[in-house]
Design a protein around this motif. Structure first.
Motif, short mmCIF file in Angstrom:
data_model
loop_
_atom_site.label_atom_id
_atom_site.label_comp_id
_atom_site.label_asym_id
_atom_site.label_seq_id
_atom_site.Cartn_x
_atom_site.Cartn_y
_atom_site.Cartn_z
N UNK A 1 87.70 30.91 -0.56
CA UNK A 1 86.63 29.89 0.12
C UNK A 1 86.37 28.77 -0.32
N UNK A 2 85.78 27.61 0.31
CA UNK A 2 85.53 26.34 0.18
C UNK A 2 84.00 26.03 0.38
N UNK A 3 83.27 25.29 -0.41
CA UNK A 3 82.00 24.79 -0.16
C UNK A 3 81.88 23.31 -0.55
N UNK A 4 81.35 22.69 0.34
CA UNK A 4 81.22 21.11 0.08
C UNK A 4 79.55 20.94 0.52
N UNK B 1 78.28 23.22 3.45
CA UNK B 1 79.05 23.87 4.44
C UNK B 1 80.03 24.53 3.71
N UNK B 2 80.36 25.70 4.19
CA UNK B 2 81.35 26.60 3.34
C UNK B 2 82.15 27.23 4.59
N UNK B 3 83.59 27.58 4.35
CA UNK B 3 84.15 28.37 5.04
C UNK B 3 85.54 28.77 4.35
N UNK B 4 86.05 29.93 4.88
CA UNK B 4 86.92 30.65 4.34
C UNK B 4 88.34 30.33 4.43
N UNK B 5 89.22 30.60 3.43
CA UNK B 5 90.65 30.05 3.57
C UNK B 5 91.28 31.33 3.78
N UNK B 6 92.41 31.34 4.37
CA UNK B 6 93.52 32.29 4.63
C UNK B 6 94.04 32.60 3.05
N UNK B 7 94.11 34.22 2.94
CA UNK B 7 94.59 34.66 1.72
C UNK B 7 95.96 34.14 1.38
N UNK B 8 96.05 33.21 0.21
CA UNK B 8 97.33 32.82 -0.24
C UNK B 8 98.03 33.73 -1.15
N UNK B 9 99.22 33.86 -0.81
CA UNK B 9 100.01 34.77 -1.60
C UNK B 9 100.44 34.27 -3.06
N UNK B 10 100.12 34.75 -4.15
CA UNK B 10 100.25 34.15 -5.42
C UNK B 10 101.71 34.32 -5.70
N UNK B 11 102.15 33.19 -6.55
CA UNK B 11 103.74 33.20 -6.63
C UNK B 11 103.88 34.44 -7.76
N UNK B 12 105.03 34.73 -7.78
CA UNK B 12 105.54 36.02 -8.78
C UNK B 12 105.38 35.51 -10.24
N UNK B 13 105.23 36.47 -10.91
CA UNK B 13 105.07 36.17 -12.50
C UNK B 13 106.21 35.30 -13.11
N UNK B 14 107.57 35.84 -12.63
CA UNK B 14 108.59 35.18 -13.08
C UNK B 14 108.70 33.75 -12.58
N UNK B 15 108.04 33.65 -11.44
CA UNK B 15 108.04 32.13 -11.06
C UNK B 15 107.37 31.11 -11.86
N UNK B 16 105.99 31.67 -12.13
CA UNK B 16 105.10 30.92 -12.96
C UNK B 16 105.76 30.81 -14.36
N UNK B 17 106.64 31.65 -14.82
CA UNK B 17 106.98 31.43 -16.37
C UNK B 17 108.33 30.53 -16.32
N UNK B 18 108.79 30.07 -15.10
CA UNK B 18 110.19 29.40 -15.17
C UNK B 18 110.24 28.00 -15.87
N UNK B 19 109.15 27.50 -15.84
CA UNK B 19 108.90 26.08 -16.50
C UNK B 19 108.16 26.08 -17.62
N UNK B 20 107.78 27.10 -18.23
CA UNK B 20 107.14 27.13 -19.27
C UNK B 20 105.61 27.51 -19.08
N UNK B 21 104.65 27.43 -19.94
CA UNK B 21 103.33 27.79 -19.95
C UNK B 21 102.57 26.80 -21.07
N UNK B 22 101.24 26.77 -20.59
CA UNK B 22 100.27 26.04 -21.49
C UNK B 22 99.44 27.26 -21.93
N UNK B 23 99.44 27.67 -23.03
CA UNK B 23 98.36 28.58 -23.69
C UNK B 23 97.24 28.19 -24.02
N UNK B 24 96.00 28.55 -23.51
CA UNK B 24 94.82 28.11 -23.84
C UNK B 24 93.89 29.32 -24.48
N UNK B 25 93.07 29.00 -25.75
CA UNK B 25 92.56 29.73 -26.34
C UNK B 25 90.84 29.25 -26.05
N UNK B 26 90.19 30.15 -25.58
CA UNK B 26 88.62 29.79 -25.18
C UNK B 26 87.83 29.95 -26.39
#
Length: 542
Positions: A18-21, A287-312
């Motif tokens: 969803x989006x709200x402005x 104003x707020x409205x819903x977005x269509x459900x976006x298909x998340x990318x596969x985990x292998x695709x997310x790993x293809x170019x490396x990663x930023x590891x964040x410690x909170x």
């Protein structure tokens, strides 16, 4: 190593749905404000009455009772307003029901901890994973009374849940309790009363696809004209046809204005809410409205170019860039923030730190950010940490829920994915395997920086440790590769290290002994001579 719990698998977090402005309603006339106040008060009373009826139904709620409540509200407002009120009531009751279940689990966790510690002898030492017995008989007695109080609270919550009773306060429980502490809140009774009544107003409408500009109750035209469908008892206040009141202002959403204009031009659903900020004396339209459900990318695709590891952490994000093989790249980055002060200040600090983190991730060229799937619900009770009040306040101050939601939404706008990993042992194993080897005279590695490496490696599917021990030689005198980062198809993974120069040393005698000792390197990448690269033993991660 025995006693380690099984780690949960990493996964790509779904994107926002969803989006709200928001925009300010500037230069309202006195008549506009009086009409908005009258509509908010009238519909707020209807919402309170409907919530009371819904709570009285309890578990006996059904579609028929919902329809009956809507029929009762329709003559006092309109069919669309009645539908918006009953839907908001249903959502509020469901939220209270979920909070009741979470509170019951928290009580159960505290009761279990107290029973365990009370069953141990006085003075029994604890372990890293379980607390020991209490220090004295007096503490044991007070904790036994605490156990009785928690058991009474748990029994009351269980009885309420079985009967379908929930505790809901329209306007907020915190604001309600502020009435008894006006001096501490620096409010007068009149100021508190105005804020309390404002929070209980109801000026909202759900969107409808196919209707003109996506909403029939609160309508906003492409040129910014705002009009409201008045409830039946207030129809005499209308200044336009069909019982509508047109505000003497024009709005224009600076953020996502084009996306909003495209939706209302196509008559797609947009929900609106009008509210008053009593501190600033300003009116706002959201104003707020819903977005269509976006298909998340596969985990292998997310790993293809490396990663930023964040410690909170409590005051900063510790981030490290890793390539797709799990190797740290460059120096650690820290993004500080200050969680003291008001809620708006804390929210602004988190938003600013996340903005800098995402910008750096875009510059690094990665496709995803790895972060711990933190949940301190059962970790901040005094039954678990005893006298460590400062530590409990520390972990209670980390806004994990808001941080997750904001990070996911902000990263999605920049085309980045978020990978959630199990937070178990990341700080301990990161410090054990990565803090000392990466420390140089020009690079100071903290425990949090090393934890960022551990989080990134876990998201990439690699073990936290630097390398695995080489396999033993078999009868064919053959051994496998040593590194855990390189995959089977990586060229040169088993090759020898290239020589430091392109020619062989000429002054080395045949027996292999040198005439002089090699000089120490002056490059900044080398570790201090007092440090040794110690290979740690293999630790299980599952």
């Amino acid at each position: 190593m025995g006693g380690l719990r099984e780690l949960a698998g990493s996964f790509v977090v779904p994107g926002p749905c969803g989006v709200a402005v928001r925009d300010r309603l500037k230069h309202l006339t006195p008549r506009d404000e009086s009409v908005l106040r009258a509509v908010g008060e009238h519909q707020g009373r209807l919402a309170s009455r409907d919530l009371r009826a819904r709570c009285a139904d309890g578990l006996e709620h059904s579609k028929d009772t919902w329809a009956s409540r809507k029929r009762d509200l329709t003559p006092l407002s309109s069919s669309r307003i009645a539908g918006a009120i009953t839907k908001a009531t249903h959502d509020q009751w469901a939220l209270a029901r979920r909070c009741q279940a979470a509170h019951m689990k928290t009580l159960e966790a505290g009761i279990g901890t107290l029973r365990h510690r009370l069953s141990l002898p006085i003075g029994e030492p604890g372990t890293k994973r379980a607390a020991g017995g209490y220090r004295s008989k007096g503490e044991w007695f007070h904790k036994s009374r605490r156990l009785a109080a928690l058991e009474a609270r748990h029994a009351a919550v269980v009885a309420d849940r079985q009967a379908g009773r929930v505790r809901v306060v329209r306007g907020g429980k915190r604001l309600l309790n502020t009435r008894h502490h006006l001096a501490q809140a620096r409010l007068t009774e009149a100021q508190w009363r105005e804020r309390w009544e404002t929070e209980r107003w109801f000026i909202a409408a759900d969107g409808e696809s196919g209707k003109r500009f996506g909403n029939e109750t609160i309508r906003v035209t492409p040129d910014g004209e705002v009009s409201i469908k008045l409830p039946a008892p207030l129809a005499h206040l209308a200044n336009a046809r069909h019982g509508r009141y047109v505000l003497a202002v024009r709005i224009g959403f600076a953020h996502r204005g084009q996306e909003w204009a495209d939706r209302i031009t196509a008559n797609r659903a947009v929900a609106y809410r009008i509210h008053l900020d009593t501190d600033r004396r300003r009116w706002y339209l959201t104003a707020s409205w819903q977005r269509p459900v976006v298909q998340t990318i596969p985990l292998e695709a997310a790993r293809a170019r490396g990663m930023i590891g964040v410690d909170t952490n409590a005051d900063h994000f510790a981030a490290y860039h890793l390539d797709r093989h799990g190797n740290p790249v460059g120096d650690p980055h820290r993004f500080p923030y200050d969680l003291s002060g008001t809620a708006d200040h804390r929210d602004a600090q988190i938003r600013h730190a996340l903005t800098r983190l995402i910008n750096w991730a875009k510059q690094a060229g990665v496709a995803a950010i790895a972060i711990e799937d933190l949940d301190f619900t059962a970790e901040k009770t005094r039954e678990k940490h005893g006298r460590k009040k400062q530590f409990r306040q520390l972990i209670s101050g980390i806004p994990t829920g808001k941080l997750k939601a904001r990070l996911v939404s902000m990263a999605a706008e920049q085309g980045l994915s978020i990978v959630a990993v199990d937070p178990a042992y990341t700080s301990m194993w990161g410090a054990q395997h990565w803090q000392k080897p990466l420390a140089t005279p020009h690079r100071r590695m903290s425990r949090h920086d090393a934890a960022g490496i551990a989080i990134g490696r876990r998201a990439l599917g690699h073990p936290v440790r630097r390398r695995t021990a080489p396999p033993p030689h078999d009868r064919s005198d053959r051994a496998g590769h040593r590194t855990a980062q390189a995959g089977p198809d990586t060229r040169g993974r088993e090759g020898t290290r290239p020589p430091a120069t392109d020619h062989a040393p000429r002054d080395v005698p045949p027996n292999g002994t040198r005439k002089r000792q090699p000089s120490a390197s002056n490059t900044v990448r080398d570790a201090p001579r007092t440090q040794q690269w110690v290979q740690d033993s293999l630790m299980r991660t599952g």
